[in-house]
Design a protein around this motif. Structure first.
Motif, PDB file in Angstrom:
ATOM      1  N   PHE A 136     -11.467   1.508  -7.714  1.00 25.29           N
ATOM      2  CA  PHE A 136     -10.416   0.512  -7.935  1.00 25.29           C
ATOM      3  C   PHE A 136     -10.601  -0.156  -9.294  1.00 25.29           C
ATOM      4  CE2 PHE A 136      -9.924  -4.140  -7.875  1.00 25.29           C
ATOM      5  CZ  PHE A 136      -8.537  -4.231  -7.898  1.00 25.29           C
ATOM      6  N   TYR A 137     -11.821  -0.511  -9.592  1.00 23.75           N
ATOM      7  CA  TYR A 137     -12.140  -1.186 -10.852  1.00 23.75           C
ATOM      8  C   TYR A 137     -11.738  -0.321 -12.042  1.00 23.75           C
ATOM      9  CZ  TYR A 137     -15.051  -4.294 -13.748  1.00 23.75           C
ATOM     10  OH  TYR A 137     -15.509  -5.192 -14.667  1.00 23.75           O
ATOM     11  N   LEU A 138     -12.112   0.965 -11.995  1.00 20.96           N
ATOM     12  CA  LEU A 138     -11.789   1.878 -13.091  1.00 20.96           C
ATOM     13  C   LEU A 138     -10.288   2.166 -13.156  1.00 20.96           C
ATOM     14  CD1 LEU A 138     -14.726   4.448 -12.804  1.00 20.96           C
ATOM     15  CD2 LEU A 138     -14.532   2.488 -14.345  1.00 20.96           C
ATOM     16  N   ILE A 140      -3.157  -4.725  -5.026  1.00 20.92           N
ATOM     17  CA  ILE A 140      -3.294  -5.113  -6.435  1.00 20.92           C
ATOM     18  C   ILE A 140      -2.856  -3.976  -7.350  1.00 20.92           C
ATOM     19  CG2 ILE A 140      -4.952  -5.755  -8.225  1.00 20.92           C
ATOM     20  CD1 ILE A 140      -6.559  -7.198  -6.028  1.00 20.92           C
ATOM     21  N   LEU A 141      -3.264  -2.755  -7.022  1.00 22.45           N
ATOM     22  CA  LEU A 141      -2.885  -1.614  -7.863  1.00 22.45           C
ATOM     23  C   LEU A 141      -1.379  -1.387  -7.846  1.00 22.45           C
ATOM     24  CD1 LEU A 141      -5.718   0.989  -7.100  1.00 22.45           C
ATOM     25  CD2 LEU A 141      -5.414  -0.410  -9.158  1.00 22.45           C
ATOM     26  N   ASN A 200       5.675  -7.973  -2.670  1.00 22.47           N
ATOM     27  CA  ASN A 200       4.917  -9.223  -2.723  1.00 22.47           C
ATOM     28  C   ASN A 200       5.250 -10.194  -1.597  1.00 22.47           C
ATOM     29  OD1 ASN A 200       3.133  -9.569  -5.302  1.00 22.47           O
ATOM     30  ND2 ASN A 200       4.973  -8.505  -6.006  1.00 22.47           N
ATOM     31  N   GLN A 201       6.191  -9.852  -0.743  1.00 26.23           N
ATOM     32  CA  GLN A 201       6.615 -10.786   0.298  1.00 26.23           C
ATOM     33  C   GLN A 201       5.468 -11.233   1.193  1.00 26.23           C
ATOM     34  OE1 GLN A 201       9.929  -9.170   2.457  1.00 26.23           O
ATOM     35  NE2 GLN A 201      11.415  -9.707   0.883  1.00 26.23           N
ATOM     36  N   SER A 202       4.531 -10.346   1.454  1.00 28.31           N
ATOM     37  CA  SER A 202       3.415 -10.713   2.328  1.00 28.31           C
ATOM     38  C   SER A 202       2.536 -11.795   1.712  1.00 28.31           C
ATOM     39  CB  SER A 202       2.566  -9.477   2.641  1.00 28.31           C
ATOM     40  OG  SER A 202       2.028  -8.919   1.450  1.00 28.31           O
ATOM     41  N   HIS A 222      -5.582 -16.099  -6.483  1.00 25.68           N
ATOM     42  CA  HIS A 222      -5.743 -16.012  -7.938  1.00 25.68           C
ATOM     43  C   HIS A 222      -4.437 -15.625  -8.630  1.00 25.68           C
ATOM     44  CE1 HIS A 222      -8.033 -13.809 -11.445  1.00 25.68           C
ATOM     45  NE2 HIS A 222      -7.222 -14.726 -11.883  1.00 25.68           N
ATOM     46  N   GLY A 223      -3.657 -14.760  -8.000  1.00 25.26           N
ATOM     47  CA  GLY A 223      -2.446 -14.253  -8.636  1.00 25.26           C
ATOM     48  C   GLY A 223      -1.161 -14.946  -8.224  1.00 25.26           C
TER      49      GLY A 223
END
Length: 335
Positions: free
Chosen positions: A155-157, A225-226, A272-274, A281-282
């Protein structure tokens, strides 16, 4: 010792207070803010140090300010966290303990770098897109990576790779003093779409975005997030065509991109409704991006050359965004 002498005034104590602040947000803002203010009093002595804990303190302070919808203050904290990272020593050694420490510092650096850049772009603090330089290297994975940690590392990469792609798109489309013909831009977008699709296909099974999984799946937060960053990348690709069309400058070859751009607006709101009514943070970035998408849809509805391209269900997403803004209206003056 804390019981008798109180919390100390060093970096570790500052970090502890910030963790308390984060853990208290859901219980009550006043308690969380008290912890944050106590941590803030200890940040002055961290300014001239370059340690990993100091960088973490400033980064977590930025995350807290983002969660409480104070983006400008958060950006300042991310900048300071990144400044701490710039002072990390790169002296080579064969000591395995040093290698572990250096790998940890790399991960802290990348986390600070991504957060500062994303927020700087959204705040429009950078006028020259040519300054969107991104380090050429990827962070080194930890030694002995265990299976349970692989998805987090992928995920990070994946997030870093997608951020790089979006920066390349920004750098190409919005170069100052450079005129790009419509046909050249179309070919460029097609190439960026291929790169975007290649990124999509490269995701490991645990992070695949085209597989239906229950919300309780342990990797769903990573995929969420992705998906958001993936939509950001697509929005950047098609934004030029949407702006041109809304201002009445429609090109025959752009219909397919316009349709995709409008679908991105609907997809962003629906995805994004959930998280519409949860603090994280976002949250501020979500409010901005979903409101932007809703306004684009409203503008398209008022353009005779675009209304037939609007996706099904777009009207419902407008009402969803209005409800979201009403929920958060007392949190920030710019909502």
């Amino acid at each position: 010792m804390v019981r008798f002498n109180g919390i100390g005034w060093d970096a570790t104590s500052c970090l502890l207070l910030l963790l308390y602040a984060h853990g208290s947000i859901s219980k009550g803002f006043l308690q969380a803010e008290a912890y944050f203010l106590a941590a803030q009093k200890r940040m002055g002595m961290l300014l001239c140090r370059n340690g990993a804990i100091e960088a973490q303190c400033f980064f977590l302070a930025g995350v807290y300010l983002m969660a409480t919808l104070r983006p400008v203050g958060a950006w300042r904290m991310f900048v300071q966290a990144l400044a701490c990272c710039q002072g990390f020593s790169t002296q080579s050694t064969n000591d395995s303990r040093y290698e572990d420490e250096w790998n940890t510092k790399q991960r802290i650096y990348w986390t600070c770098f991504k957060s500062e850049l994303e927020l700087r772009l959204e705040l429009n603090l950078q006028k020259n897109v040519l300054d969107l330089s991104y380090p050429t290297f990827f962070p080194s994975p930890p030694d002995g990576l265990k299976t349970k940690d692989e998805a987090a590392w992928y995920f990070y990469l994946a997030e870093i790779a997608l951020r790089r792609l979006e920066n390349r798109i920004l750098g190409y489309l919005y170069r100052p003093d450079t005129a790009i013909s419509e046909s050249t831009m179309v070919y460029a977008i097609l190439d960026f779409e291929e790169q975007k699709d290649a990124w999509f296909r490269s995701l490991p099974e645990a992070l695949a975005l085209d597989v239906e999984t229950p919300n309780t799946d342990q990797y769903e937060p990573f995929r969420f997030i992705l998906r958001g960053h993936f939509l950001d990348c697509q929005e950047t690709m098609y934004w030029h065509f949407l702006v041109e069309a809304i201002y009445g400058r429609v090109h025959a070859s752009s219909d397919v991109f316009l349709r995709k751009g409008l679908k991105v607006c609907v997809d962003r709101i629906q995805q994004n409704q959930s998280g519409f009514y949860h603090r994280h943070h976002g949250t501020w970035l979500m409010l901005r991006s979903c409101t932007r998408s809703a306004l684009v849809l409203l503008a398209a509805e008022r353009c005779t050359n675009l209304v037939h391209l609007l996706p099904l269900g777009w009207e419902e997403t407008i009402f969803d965004v209005a409800k979201m803004l009403k929920f958060w209206k007392d949190e920030s003056s710019d909502l």
